[in-house]
Design an enzyme around this catalytic site. Structure first.
Site, PDB file in Angstrom:
ATOM      1  N   ARG A  12      15.135 -66.739 -60.859  1.00  0.00           N
ATOM      2  CA  ARG A  12      16.238 -67.370 -59.749  1.00  0.00           C
ATOM      3  C   ARG A  12      17.383 -67.786 -60.088  1.00  0.00           C
ATOM      4  O   ARG A  12      18.823 -67.543 -59.831  1.00  0.00           O
ATOM      5  CB  ARG A  12      16.281 -68.855 -60.225  1.00  0.00           C
ATOM      6  N   CYS A  74      20.808 -73.094 -52.675  1.00  0.00           N
ATOM      7  CA  CYS A  74      19.732 -72.399 -53.658  1.00  0.00           C
ATOM      8  C   CYS A  74      18.511 -73.185 -52.834  1.00  0.00           C
ATOM      9  O   CYS A  74      18.789 -74.867 -53.749  1.00  0.00           O
ATOM     10  CB  CYS A  74      19.787 -71.620 -54.890  1.00  0.00           C
ATOM     11  N   SER A  75      17.674 -72.968 -51.988  1.00  0.00           N
ATOM     12  CA  SER A  75      16.670 -73.934 -52.030  1.00  0.00           C
ATOM     13  C   SER A  75      15.721 -74.604 -52.900  1.00  0.00           C
ATOM     14  O   SER A  75      15.107 -73.466 -53.856  1.00  0.00           O
ATOM     15  CB  SER A  75      16.601 -73.603 -50.321  1.00  0.00           C
ATOM     16  N   GLN A  76      14.875 -76.070 -52.935  1.00  0.00           N
ATOM     17  CA  GLN A  76      13.612 -76.412 -53.939  1.00  0.00           C
ATOM     18  C   GLN A  76      13.139 -74.716 -53.829  1.00  0.00           C
ATOM     19  O   GLN A  76      12.360 -74.676 -52.772  1.00  0.00           O
ATOM     20  CB  GLN A  76      13.409 -76.879 -52.780  1.00  0.00           C
TER      21      GLN A  76
END
Ligand SMILES: C[S@@+](CC[C@H](N)C(=O)[O-])C[C@H]1O[C@@H](n2cnc3c(N)ncnc32)[C@H](O)[C@@H]1O
Length: 368
Positions: A12, A74-76
């Site tokens: 990430r 930025c999604s979980q």
């Protein structure tokens, strides 16, 4: 290592900008955290199973001031994994993503299909799209990053085997169905203005319809153009509002605002009704209902130990009464959970919801 971590092949950190935003309890807004100033905090945010806010107020708020509304993130990670799992992407698939954000999910998709050439990702915000392009190139991925409104899909690369939206929607855009091949799959956080959305997976059929089931709770930001909006009545309007009492107790009101209990159903039965819940302090909770189109509004004021609680309502609709009736319906229907619902989008765009099976007698059309 848990299952979802193993599914997220691409790290990430390379996709997270050096300035991100976090909750600020003192203002109820958002403040910037800079990697240059506080690397340990930035790193902890990147490594947590939490969404990371990467833009506020559509980019109009600068670091050093308070942001009001997250507009890109930025999604979980665990939810990204759940959506990818529902999408069932295979090598060679052509995939359309709506909501590029940081580009992290587009990189995951590129890994899965085997080549970035088969992935199109559409981002409405030019600055966000630019950052994502750079991050993707830097990490060695080459999906097509298109700047535009993803509700139109991206016809030049259609038809797609898979369509995934990483912002939530109230209505499934016709373009997504038209641009997906029969047998193809659409995955999106879908729901009404009342409460959170459900991970929804639709299969596209030969006749131009799409249908499938709802699943876990996804609290995603709304796609632009379908954003929710609220009303703030003036003091005069408040004074003129109808005041009644609710006979509902604390447990019932909790169920009315909780996704896994009645909230998903209430949203499906009460059109154009935006729910907000504010805990003013430990003893005071405000439950508000907003319909900006008809300028109708309701508020239940909960004070610990002081029930029955007051309900104020104004405007042409009596939103509290509508929500209360929908709650009673949910109880009578055996308290269906969100995962018992399904959605059929007909060729003419009607959104029909049903419980357990498309031919269940508890099937109705949504009005938007
Ligand atoms: C939760 S973020 C996406 C997360 C992203 N997939 C990632 O991997 O970081 C949602 C994104 O959708 C974008 N968005 C909102 N409305 C859109 C629209 N109509 N078309 C395309 N993108 C949109 C927002 O600007 C935001 O960047």
């Amino acid at each position: 290592m848990t299952d979802w971590r193993e599914q997220l092949i691409v790290p990430r950190a390379p996709f997270i900008p050096s300035v991100v935003w976090v909750d600020d309890p003192t203002t109820d807004g958002f403040v910037a955290v800079s990697r240059n100033d506080d690397e340990p905090r930035w790193r902890a945010l990147v490594e947590a199973d939490e969404p990371i806010i990467t833009q506020v107020d559509d980019g109009t708020t600068e670091p050093g001031t308070t942001g009001l509304q997250p507009s890109s993130s930025c999604s979980q990670p665990s939810l990204v994994a759940a959506m990818l799992s529902a999408l069932e992407v295979r090598e060679g698939h052509r995939v359309l993503e709506i909501g590029t954000g940081t580009g992290w999910n587009a990189a995951q998709l590129s890994e899965r299909v085997g080549t970035g050439e088969h992935v199109v990702t559409v981002e409405v915000d030019p600055a966000v799209a630019g950052d994502a392009r750079r991050a993707l190139t830097g990490a060695g991925y080459s999906p097509w990053v298109v700047t535009g409104d993803g509700t139109n899909g991206y016809p030049p690369a259609a038809p797609y085997d898979r369509v995934i939206c990483t912002a939530s929607v109230r209505a499934i855009p016709r373009a997504w169905i038209d641009q997906t091949r029969p047998g193809g799959v659409i995955v999106a956080p879908w729901g009404t203005d009342y409460g959170d959305d459900a991970l929804t997976r639709l299969e596209v059929h030969e006749d131009g319809s799409a249908s499938g089931r709802c699943g876990i709770n996804l609290a995603f930001m709304r796609i632009r153009h379908q954003r929710r909006d609220f009303l703030e009545p003036t003091a005069d309007e408040l004074n003129a509002a109808d005041a009644t009492r609710t006979t509902r107790g604390g447990r019932e009101l909790f169920e009315m605002v909780t996704f896994a209990r009645a909230a998903f159903t209430i949203g499906l039965r009460v059109p154009s009704c935006y729910l907000t819940v504010e805990d003013v302090d430990e003893d005071h909770r405000l439950i508000e209902l907003h319909d900006v189109r008809s300028r109708s509004w309701a508020r239940a004021t909960l004070v610990r130990g002081k029930d029955p609680w007051t309900v104020h309502q104004l405007g042409p609709r009596r939103l509290w009464n509508e929500v209360d009736a929908a709650y009673a319906w949910w109880c009578d229907a055996g308290k269906p959970t969100p995962d018992r619902y399904g959605l059929t989008v007909t060729p003419d765009g009607r959104h029909d919801v049903w419980i357990d099976a498309p031919d269940d007698e508890r099937r109705w059309s949504l009005t938007f």
